[in-house]
Design a protein around this motif. Structure first.
Motif, PDB file in Angstrom:
ATOM      1  N   PHE A 189      45.255 127.436  46.393  1.00 32.26           N
ATOM      2  CA  PHE A 189      44.421 126.343  45.891  1.00 32.26           C
ATOM      3  C   PHE A 189      44.924 124.965  46.325  1.00 32.26           C
ATOM      4  O   PHE A 189      44.178 123.989  46.258  1.00 32.26           O
ATOM      5  N   ASP A 190      46.193 124.871  46.736  1.00 30.24           N
ATOM      6  CA  ASP A 190      46.789 123.574  47.029  1.00 30.24           C
ATOM      7  C   ASP A 190      46.084 122.901  48.206  1.00 30.24           C
ATOM      8  O   ASP A 190      46.008 123.457  49.311  1.00 30.24           O
ATOM      9  N   GLY A 191      45.563 121.711  47.977  1.00 26.63           N
ATOM     10  CA  GLY A 191      44.875 120.973  49.024  1.00 26.63           C
ATOM     11  C   GLY A 191      43.395 121.255  49.141  1.00 26.63           C
ATOM     12  O   GLY A 191      42.741 120.739  50.057  1.00 26.63           O
ATOM     13  N   LEU A 192      42.836 122.057  48.231  1.00 29.09           N
ATOM     14  CA  LEU A 192      41.399 122.328  48.273  1.00 29.09           C
ATOM     15  C   LEU A 192      40.629 121.226  47.546  1.00 29.09           C
ATOM     16  O   LEU A 192      41.075 120.696  46.524  1.00 29.09           O
ATOM     17  N   GLU A 193      39.461 120.939  48.051  1.00 35.11           N
ATOM     18  CA  GLU A 193      38.629 119.885  47.485  1.00 35.11           C
ATOM     19  C   GLU A 193      37.797 120.405  46.316  1.00 35.11           C
ATOM     20  O   GLU A 193      37.350 121.563  46.317  1.00 35.11           O
ATOM     21  N   ILE A 194      37.608 119.560  45.332  1.00 38.73           N
ATOM     22  CA  ILE A 194      36.577 119.798  44.316  1.00 38.73           C
ATOM     23  C   ILE A 194      35.285 119.320  44.962  1.00 38.73           C
ATOM     24  O   ILE A 194      34.926 118.144  44.895  1.00 38.73           O
ATOM     25  N   PHE A 195      34.625 120.256  45.656  1.00 39.44           N
ATOM     26  CA  PHE A 195      33.593 119.869  46.616  1.00 39.44           C
ATOM     27  C   PHE A 195      32.198 119.710  46.023  1.00 39.44           C
ATOM     28  O   PHE A 195      31.287 119.218  46.695  1.00 39.44           O
ATOM     29  N   ARG A 196      32.026 120.129  44.789  1.00 41.27           N
ATOM     30  CA  ARG A 196      30.679 120.087  44.206  1.00 41.27           C
ATOM     31  C   ARG A 196      30.720 119.464  42.821  1.00 41.27           C
ATOM     32  O   ARG A 196      31.543 119.849  41.985  1.00 41.27           O
ATOM     33  N   ASN A 197      29.835 118.512  42.591  1.00 39.24           N
ATOM     34  CA  ASN A 197      29.647 117.947  41.269  1.00 39.24           C
ATOM     35  C   ASN A 197      28.196 118.156  40.882  1.00 39.24           C
ATOM     36  O   ASN A 197      27.307 117.410  41.302  1.00 39.24           O
ATOM     37  N   ALA A 198      27.948 119.211  40.114  1.00 39.51           N
ATOM     38  CA  ALA A 198      26.587 119.515  39.659  1.00 39.51           C
ATOM     39  C   ALA A 198      26.322 118.679  38.408  1.00 39.51           C
ATOM     40  O   ALA A 198      26.485 119.134  37.280  1.00 39.51           O
ATOM     41  N   THR A 199      25.914 117.429  38.626  1.00 39.42           N
ATOM     42  CA  THR A 199      25.770 116.495  37.516  1.00 39.42           C
ATOM     43  C   THR A 199      24.699 116.927  36.514  1.00 39.42           C
ATOM     44  O   THR A 199      24.785 116.603  35.334  1.00 39.42           O
ATOM     45  N   PHE A 254      34.903 123.717  36.517  1.00 36.89           N
ATOM     46  CA  PHE A 254      35.271 123.100  35.250  1.00 36.89           C
ATOM     47  C   PHE A 254      34.001 122.593  34.573  1.00 36.89           C
ATOM     48  O   PHE A 254      33.181 121.926  35.212  1.00 36.89           O
ATOM     49  N   VAL A 255      33.832 122.875  33.295  1.00 35.13           N
ATOM     50  CA  VAL A 255      32.724 122.326  32.518  1.00 35.13           C
ATOM     51  C   VAL A 255      33.204 121.014  31.897  1.00 35.13           C
ATOM     52  O   VAL A 255      34.126 121.017  31.078  1.00 35.13           O
ATOM     53  N   TYR A 256      32.604 119.877  32.303  1.00 36.53           N
ATOM     54  CA  TYR A 256      33.113 118.593  31.825  1.00 36.53           C
ATOM     55  C   TYR A 256      32.201 117.896  30.824  1.00 36.53           C
ATOM     56  O   TYR A 256      32.555 116.838  30.289  1.00 36.53           O
ATOM     57  N   ASN A 257      31.028 118.447  30.548  1.00 31.56           N
ATOM     58  CA  ASN A 257      30.235 117.946  29.424  1.00 31.56           C
ATOM     59  C   ASN A 257      29.349 119.074  28.887  1.00 31.56           C
ATOM     60  O   ASN A 257      29.357 120.188  29.410  1.00 31.56           O
ATOM     61  N   GLU A 258      28.588 118.756  27.840  1.00 33.21           N
ATOM     62  CA  GLU A 258      27.853 119.805  27.114  1.00 33.21           C
ATOM     63  C   GLU A 258      26.607 120.292  27.842  1.00 33.21           C
ATOM     64  O   GLU A 258      25.970 121.255  27.392  1.00 33.21           O
ATOM     65  N   ILE A 286      36.308 112.369  37.123  1.00 39.11           N
ATOM     66  CA  ILE A 286      35.835 112.959  38.386  1.00 39.11           C
ATOM     67  C   ILE A 286      34.330 113.190  38.321  1.00 39.11           C
ATOM     68  O   ILE A 286      33.598 112.943  39.286  1.00 39.11           O
ATOM     69  N   GLY A 287      33.859 113.665  37.169  1.00 38.68           N
ATOM     70  CA  GLY A 287      32.431 113.913  37.004  1.00 38.68           C
ATOM     71  C   GLY A 287      31.595 112.650  37.089  1.00 38.68           C
ATOM     72  O   GLY A 287      30.403 112.712  37.406  1.00 38.68           O
ATOM     73  N   ALA A 288      32.207 111.492  36.807  1.00 41.37           N
ATOM     74  CA  ALA A 288      31.472 110.229  36.839  1.00 41.37           C
ATOM     75  C   ALA A 288      31.345 109.658  38.247  1.00 41.37           C
ATOM     76  O   ALA A 288      30.614 108.675  38.450  1.00 41.37           O
ATOM     77  N   ILE A 289      32.036 110.255  39.224  1.00 38.73           N
ATOM     78  CA  ILE A 289      31.920 109.789  40.601  1.00 38.73           C
ATOM     79  C   ILE A 289      30.505 110.071  41.094  1.00 38.73           C
ATOM     80  O   ILE A 289      29.979 111.178  40.925  1.00 38.73           O
ATOM     81  N   ALA A 290      29.890 109.086  41.691  1.00 36.95           N
ATOM     82  CA  ALA A 290      28.516 109.251  42.183  1.00 36.95           C
ATOM     83  C   ALA A 290      28.446 110.398  43.181  1.00 36.95           C
ATOM     84  O   ALA A 290      29.405 110.674  43.910  1.00 36.95           O
ATOM     85  N   GLY A 293      23.124 114.325  46.230  1.00 37.57           N
ATOM     86  CA  GLY A 293      22.811 115.718  45.943  1.00 37.57           C
ATOM     87  C   GLY A 293      23.862 116.212  44.960  1.00 37.57           C
ATOM     88  O   GLY A 293      23.953 115.709  43.839  1.00 37.57           O
ATOM     89  N   GLU A 294      24.686 117.137  45.375  1.00 38.56           N
ATOM     90  CA  GLU A 294      25.797 117.601  44.545  1.00 38.56           C
ATOM     91  C   GLU A 294      27.147 117.380  45.232  1.00 38.56           C
ATOM     92  O   GLU A 294      28.158 117.918  44.806  1.00 38.56           O
ATOM     93  N   THR A 295      27.160 116.559  46.287  1.00 39.62           N
ATOM     94  CA  THR A 295      28.388 116.242  47.004  1.00 39.62           C
ATOM     95  C   THR A 295      28.915 114.895  46.538  1.00 39.62           C
ATOM     96  O   THR A 295      28.224 113.871  46.688  1.00 39.62           O
ATOM     97  N   PRO A 296      30.112 114.846  45.950  1.00 40.65           N
ATOM     98  CA  PRO A 296      30.663 113.558  45.511  1.00 40.65           C
ATOM     99  C   PRO A 296      30.802 112.591  46.684  1.00 40.65           C
ATOM    100  O   PRO A 296      31.119 112.996  47.806  1.00 40.65           O
ATOM    101  N   THR A 297      30.566 111.318  46.415  1.00 35.30           N
ATOM    102  CA  THR A 297      30.680 110.311  47.470  1.00 35.30           C
ATOM    103  C   THR A 297      32.142 110.002  47.801  1.00 35.30           C
ATOM    104  O   THR A 297      32.424 109.344  48.795  1.00 35.30           O
ATOM    105  N   GLU A 298      33.053 110.460  46.954  1.00 33.17           N
ATOM    106  CA  GLU A 298      34.480 110.352  47.226  1.00 33.17           C
ATOM    107  C   GLU A 298      35.108 111.731  47.116  1.00 33.17           C
ATOM    108  O   GLU A 298      34.707 112.533  46.263  1.00 33.17           O
ATOM    109  N   ARG A 299      36.080 111.997  47.965  1.00 39.77           N
ATOM    110  CA  ARG A 299      36.732 113.299  47.939  1.00 39.77           C
ATOM    111  C   ARG A 299      37.771 113.363  46.811  1.00 39.77           C
ATOM    112  O   ARG A 299      38.526 112.415  46.608  1.00 39.77           O
TER     113      ARG A 299
END
Length: 310
Positions: A189-199, A254-258, A286-290, A293-299
């Motif tokens: 897992f070391d160095g892997l991106e949290i590549f998806r933010n399903a807002t 990770f589930v970050y809100n309800e 992290i979830g608040a990063i714009a 689609g579902e790709t965060p604008t920042e890595r």
């Protein structure tokens, strides 16, 4: 009460609730099966009766139907009282399925798949990990067995935006936790991106060895849904991503809100194997990063994942 005692009591509570839910489900299944049998048998009797001499058979058919109905009712009552269930050909639980059983469990094979990297900035003023371009291994023989009986496991996830600590639920999802611990010990897992933010559902996905959701680790994990079925997906849950039943691998979220629990209140399809005990604020940041689609604008990266024994 110590933290360890509280955790044991909480696990006992969840196990009791799941057992109660399973018994209720068995009773519902039994009543449904009995009703189906009753309809089929009574239907057959009535069809047969139409080709008989109605004047001589009506009384016999009525008596037989009444007798059968009484027996079915008695069987239903008995099943509800003792909670018994009939043997099933599908009674064997699902297990881990390796892509290549000829390969030893835990043996690494180079995937040859280069991670997807772009020029988006790294979030939280962090640096890009040095190993982001490294290819990740696959394990077509499955993970090695690494869990020790009676040991409580905790994972510390160092992200670009801070530390997240997870209580791994080895009693509720032993195969999933074993896989996660094995991969963490391998440094996968070391160095892997949290590549998806399903807002829209409040979930952050990671664990893809090439930084995408098409990655396969080389084996398929069985669903372990007991905790999800009893408790749902509360904020801070850590659960397996999948492509359908019994297809879990290395990817998780990770589930970050309800929103997630609300979206999946009728579909418990993802195995919960951990719970955030510290760092929920980091996940919310992290979830608040714009996202586009579902790709965060920042890595955002998992810089390291370390497993500790309690």
């Amino acid at each position: 009460m110590s933290g360890s005692q509280h955790k044991k009591q909480e696990k006992a509570r969840r196990q009791a609730e799941r057992e109660k839910a399973r018994q209720a489900e068995r009773r519902r299944n039994q009543m449904t099966a009995i009703a189906v049998v009753a309809v089929l048998v009574l239907g057959g009797i009535l069809v047969a009766a139409t080709v008989m001499d109605r004047r001589s058979q009506d009384d016999d058919v009525a008596d037989l139907a009444s007798e059968l109905a009484s027996e079915l009712e008695a069987s239903a009552s008995e099943a509800v009282e003792d909670g018994s269930e009939a043997p099933s050909e599908d009674a064997e639980p699902a297990t881990m399925v390796p892509d290549d059983p000829a390969v030893e469990p835990g043996e690494a094979v180079d995937s040859g798949l280069e991670p997807v990297i772009d020029d988006r900035p790294v979030a939280c003023d962090a640096e890009e990990p040095s190993n982001v371009a490294d290819t990740r291994p696959q394990f077509p023989g499955g993970p090695a067995d690494v869990l020790e009986e009676g040991v409580d496991y905790v994972a510390v996830v160092e992200t670009s935006c801070g530390t997240v600590t997870l209580d791994l639920l080895e009693d509720d999802a032993p195969e999933t936790v074993n896989s996660f611990v094995f991969l963490a010990q391998q440094g996968f897992f070391d160095g892997l991106e949290i590549f998806r933010n399903a807002t829209s559902i409040g979930a952050l996905q990671t664990g893809g060895g090439d930084q995408t959701n098409t990655w396969s680790i080389g084996y398929s994990l069985p669903d372990e849904l007991g905790l999800a079925e009893s408790d749902g997906y509360p904020v801070g849950s850590v659960a397996m991503a999948n492509a359908g039943p019994n297809t879990g691998g290395s990817q998780f979220f990770f589930v970050y809100n309800e929103l997630f629990d609300t979206a999946f209140d009728q579909q418990r399809a993802y195995s919960v194997f951990g719970q955030v005990t510290e760092g929920l604020d980091v996940l919310e940041e992290i979830g608040a990063i714009a996202a586009e689609g579902e790709t965060p604008t920042e890595r955002v990266y998992m810089e390291s994942v370390t497993v500790q024994e309690q």
